[in-house]
Structure formats: C-alpha cells, structure tokens
Write a protein that holds these residues in place. Structure first.
Motif, short mmCIF file in Angstrom:
data_model
loop_
_atom_site.label_atom_id
_atom_site.label_comp_id
_atom_site.label_asym_id
_atom_site.label_seq_id
_atom_site.Cartn_x
_atom_site.Cartn_y
_atom_site.Cartn_z
N TRP A 263 -32.95 -22.95 29.04
CA TRP A 263 -33.04 -21.88 29.72
C TRP A 263 -33.42 -20.53 28.87
O TRP A 263 -34.09 -19.79 29.09
N GLY A 264 -32.63 -20.24 27.83
CA GLY A 264 -32.70 -19.08 27.00
C GLY A 264 -33.95 -19.13 26.29
O GLY A 264 -34.59 -18.10 26.02
N GLU A 265 -34.47 -20.34 25.82
CA GLU A 265 -35.59 -20.28 25.04
C GLU A 265 -36.84 -20.52 25.96
O GLU A 265 -38.18 -20.54 25.68
N GLY A 266 -36.50 -20.31 27.36
CA GLY A 266 -37.74 -20.12 28.30
C GLY A 266 -38.41 -21.31 28.54
O GLY A 266 -39.48 -21.38 29.45
N ARG A 267 -37.95 -22.61 28.45
CA ARG A 267 -38.66 -23.90 28.78
C ARG A 267 -38.61 -24.13 30.23
O ARG A 267 -39.48 -24.78 30.73
N PHE A 268 -37.69 -23.67 30.91
CA PHE A 268 -37.68 -23.71 32.49
C PHE A 268 -38.91 -22.89 32.92
O PHE A 268 -39.50 -23.22 34.05
#
Length: 558
Positions: A281-286
């Motif tokens: 989530w924090g790395e933006g994959r979603f």
C-alpha cells in the motif's frame, strides 16, 4: 602447498583436478566482488580450452584492481545447489601483493561477439566454462533486451554490427523466445556499485564499452562490471486497450498481482525477514494496479486475478481471508474511476497452495455487478483432490451471466506450477530439464476435462491466468488439442509476449475459447505491454505493480 598456474587448477573440464588441495597461484586482480576477487594470469594467450582466471573467496580482504597477487588457498569445486554447475574457486588462506609496473603485466580482455558465441548450448557451455573468470569486453552499440532490475543486472543483444536477426525481434528491439532454444543465453552484466548503475527500459542502446571478469552466478554467466556506462535511453509508452464491452459482449482482463497484500509484516512473524516484509500500500502498488484497470484496460467487466495474498500478507498466522486485500484494491479503483467492483474467491487451506510462506496465495475475480452476475452456486475449485495440485494454486471457476444479453460464460482462472526449478543449460546433469513440466501438463489435463463437461452444456467459456508455459508447450497443447483455441495465436508473432526472463520475451498468460467462438470471429485479444519492458532503479525495491503485462479479451456472446 603446491605452486601451480591458474590454468593448472582450472583444468579442461568442469571440475578442478586440484580440488581439496592447498595451492599457491599468482595473477593480476581484474575485478573485486562483495565476497572476493578475480585474478588472471597476465601476458598469456587464451587457449580456448580452459580458463586462465580464478575467483578467490575472501570476504574479509580484497585488494585493488590491477595489482599482482600471490594467493595461497584451498582449491575447491563450489556447487551452490544440487543441480548447479561447479565453479572452481580458491578459498584464501593468505596473500601477498606484489607491486609491479602495470605495463609489464598485461591482461587483454577477450571480445564477446556474435561470432564467438556458438548456437549449440552444449558448445556454448564448454566455451563459457573455458572463459570463466577471465576478463572480457563488449563493444558499444548493443541493445538492452531486458529492463534494469533491483540488482543492477543488464542483458544485451549483440547488435553493434547490425541487428541480430537470429530470433524474432519486437518493434522495441526485444527478443522473442525461440521454441527451438527457449533457454538461449544472451550476454549481460551486473553493476554492483549502484552509483554506476542506471534505470533503463528495454530498447535502450549501450554507448560505451564495458569490461569485467565473466562471473557465474544464479545458474548463468554474466560480466561483473564496476565502472560507469553510458546509454541512449528508450522510452516505453504504456499500452491502452482498444476493446470495449457492449450489450452483446464482455471484456475480461487478466492481472497477475505479484503477491499483493495490504499489510506491513512484522519481522517476528515471517519466514525470512529479508524477503518477506513489504508495504504494497505504502509503495503505491494498489494505486498502480488501479491505474492498469482504469486507464489501460478501461474498467473491464471481469478481472481474473492471480497472486492475491491474505489480509496479513506473509505473516505465519492462521489468517487465510483476503477481504482487506480486495477492499483496498476495489477502493483504489473506485477512487480513480468511480466504478465499483465486487470480488469472489475461495480461500485456500492455510499453507496448502504454495507460494510465499504465510501468504496463502490464490486466484480470484473482480467483477462489475452492473454488467455481469455470478452464479455463486457455480463457484468452485478444480483439482482439490488431484496430486498434481498438491502445494499449488487451484483453478477457480465461476459462471457469469451477461446482464444485457442474458448469455452465460464460464470463466476458469488458472495459475499453474512455476518453472523456477528448471535446470540451467549450464547444469552438468540434465541441462535445461524442467522438473515441473509433467506437473503442469497434468494440471492442464484437469482443466481440459472440466472444459469437456462445459462444452456438453453448450455454454461458452474462457480460460485465462498464468500458465507458466509458452504457447508452443505441451501444457498448452493439452488444452488446444482437446478442443480449445489459444487467442494468443491471433496476434502477430512479434507481439506474443507478456513476460521477460533474462532478455527473452515470452507468453505465460493465455486466453482460451471454444472453436465456435473463434471461428465466428467473436473473440478478440490484446496484450497491454509495459511492465515487462520498463526498468526500475537498481538498489531499490520494485515500484512496478506486476512482473507481467496485462491481457484483455473481448468475447461476443449474443
């Protein structure tokens, strides 16, 4: 202690005749790695039968490149795992640095050219074993055929004297895997100093010469380079579908989610803290997956997902439910597109379906309730009691009804056994043998038997997912020979790829339909390229949403 030449300890075969003995050798340091260094005999012409260089294992002491070293150590045939090629090394006991005039001790690198590399893998293995550890060089003008990765690895097609046409090339300069030689080796290099490494995409051009010792690691040969290099960058534009659903048709996207989960794992609850902790989530994959759904696939009716993990990711708990994983992905899509998806899965038994320990990987569906309705009574897993699906993801099946036309469509979402255990072409025994090939064929037969039942009901079907095999494989033949058509074959040959393995573009995601649907031109297919072409920053975690391209099909049902 025996004083010998490097060529003596290397011998003419894979195994050193001095293995287990303490020897002393001398050579010029040509490269320094994290756990040791390479030395090579200077002022000597290579005889093409064996190497004049050796790796000295020395984690605690490493000399400068260019100095002359006399090293005493135990000679050994290092074998990393049971099917690996042995690598002759020297486990350092002590060493002396001899200060000399570099002009008196020349090591001339061997030029790696297309003419040097044999087409036959057995001959290639002998050649590269004879070059192992030696200083080699590659001229500028080559094409990068794999994007940069987190480890600073690069792969090249030797195009400096003209484009290499020995394989099918894509418009971007990539290489399509050859059915006759699917494990073909291409030269490449690793830059261990990430300050010298570059983020680049497939299709970039090498614009400076690179030189370094030929290192054997991860079951393949690549140069070890510790110097900056220059490139002509190549820009990749993400594909966007031209397929739209309508009152007579449905669109189905296939999306490998790369072990997606919403949780930052605790280091005390995972099998391997170095590998099993991430923050999707924090790395933006979603969010990047949501962009793939909304901006590239234009909100298809159905999405077949692979590599979905449970809600606490790789933590070793009893949790198998993935509700939070789906909720996060659905919310990200809705925020971007204002389209709301629903989800379907059947959770696996804890630890029963392979994949990352604790992740409880599974296949799943997202669907648009305004476009299709699933028959929840039809939702089922295949192969639950079949030995070929032990410790492997089970195919997920459901029958959807298309709202506008009232037509039914059975969708089977697969993720067959991995090729990870396939032997290298450099393995001393059974080179290139794929230990899981027969398992994938058996898994495909389970699906083929289910399709036979579906055909008797006169309902159309679509089989998709990650087959972990190419369109020419026996795995896919098991399905196409029993009455299905692979839509991948409707694409031009140089567009048949969704995955890049060490510079070889290949299809692992497929879409299969009935002969009736294909012959009546009621099935269209696209691969939305991007992930398999775009590089990441060496030394950093990947920011790509998936390691596969996305695929999408449009099936006209009415």
């Amino acid at each position: 202690m025996t004083k010998v030449t490097i060529r003596d300890i290397q011998g003419d075969s894979l195994y050193s005749p001095f293995s287990g003995e303490t020897v002393t050798v001398a050579g010029v340091v040509t490269g320094v790695l994290r756990r040791g260094f390479y030395i090579q005999t200077p002022n000597k012409e290579w005889d093409r039968l064996g190497s004049d260089a050796v790796f000295v294992y020395s984690p605690g002491w490493r000399p400068e490149v260019g100095v002359m070293v006399e090293a005493e150590g135990e000679c050994l045939n290092y074998i990393k795992h049971e099917t690996a090629k042995p690598v002759t090394q020297l486990r350092l006991i002590e060493a002396d640095v001899v200060r000399v005039n570099p002009a008196d001790y020349q090591v001339d690198p061997i030029e790696i050219t297309a003419q040097l590399i044999p087409n036959d893998n057995a001959r290639l293995a002998r050649l590269l074993n004879a070059l192992e550890g030696m200083l080699v060089t590659i001229a500028s003008g080559q094409t990068f055929i794999a994007p940069s990765n987190a480890h600073g690895d690069y792969v090249l097609a030797l195009d400096s004297s003209g484009v290499d046409r020995s394989a099918v090339r894509t418009e971007d300069g990539g290489v399509i895997v050859e059915n006759s030689n699917p494990l073909r080796w291409f030269p490449g290099f690793r830059v261990s100093n990430y300050n010298h490494a570059q983020r680049l995409n497939l299709g970039a051009k090498l614009r400076s010469r690179i030189t370094g010792p030929l290192h054997f690691r991860a079951d393949a040969y690549q140069m070890s380079v510790d110097q900056p290099f220059t490139i002509d960058p190549y820009f990749v534009e993400l594909s966007k579908t031209a397929l739209f659903s309508d009152d007579a048709s449905v669109t189905i996207m296939t999306l490998n989610c790369f072990n997606l989960d919403p949780h930052v794992e605790s280091e005390h609850r995972v099998s391997n803290p170095r590998q099993d902790i991430d923050d999707d989530w924090g790395e933006g994959r979603f969010h990047t997956l949501a962009q793939a759904v909304g901006l590239q696939a234009l909100c298809p009716d159905i999405i077949a997902l692979q590599e979905i993990q449970d809600s606490d990711g790789a933590e070793l708990t009893t949790v198998v439910d993935a509700t939070v994983t789906y909720q996060k992905l659905i919310e990200a899509i809705e925020t971007l597109t204002e389209v709301r998806y629903a989800w379907l899965d059947i959770p696996p038994e804890s630890g029963a379906d392979g994949g990352q320990p604790g992740g409880n990987i599974r296949n799943a569906f997202l669907y648009r309730a305004d476009r299709v309705t699933p028959d929840l009574g039809s939702l089922r897993l295949l192969g639950t009691n079949d030995p070929c699906y032990t410790d492997s993801r089970k195919p997920l099946v459901v029958c959807f009804t298309h709202t506008a036309s009232s037509q039914k469509l059975e969708v089977i979402n697969v993720h067959f056994a991995s090729k990870r255990h396939q032997s290298s072409i450099f393995a001393p025994e059974n080179p290139g043998v794929d230990a899981k090939s027969e398992i994938r064929i058996a898994q495909a037969m389970v699906v083929a038997n289910e399709l036979e039942k579906i055909r008797l009901s006169n309902v159309e079907y679509y089989v998709t997912g990650d087959f972990n095999d190419t369109q020419q494989s026996d795995t896919l033949a098991t399905l196409t020979d029993s009455g299905s058509v692979n839509l991948v074959m409707s694409l031009p040959e140089n567009q048949r790829y969704d995955y890049n393995h060490r510079g070889k573009l290949q299809v692992l995601m497929h879409g299969l339909v009935s002969h009736r649907l294909a012959e009546q031109d009621r099935a269209q297919y696209e691969i939305l390229h991007g992930n398999e072409l775009i590089g990441i920053n060496p030394g950093e975690e990947t920011d790509k949403p998936s390691d596969h391209a996305y695929v999408i099909a449009k099936l006209t049902l009415a």
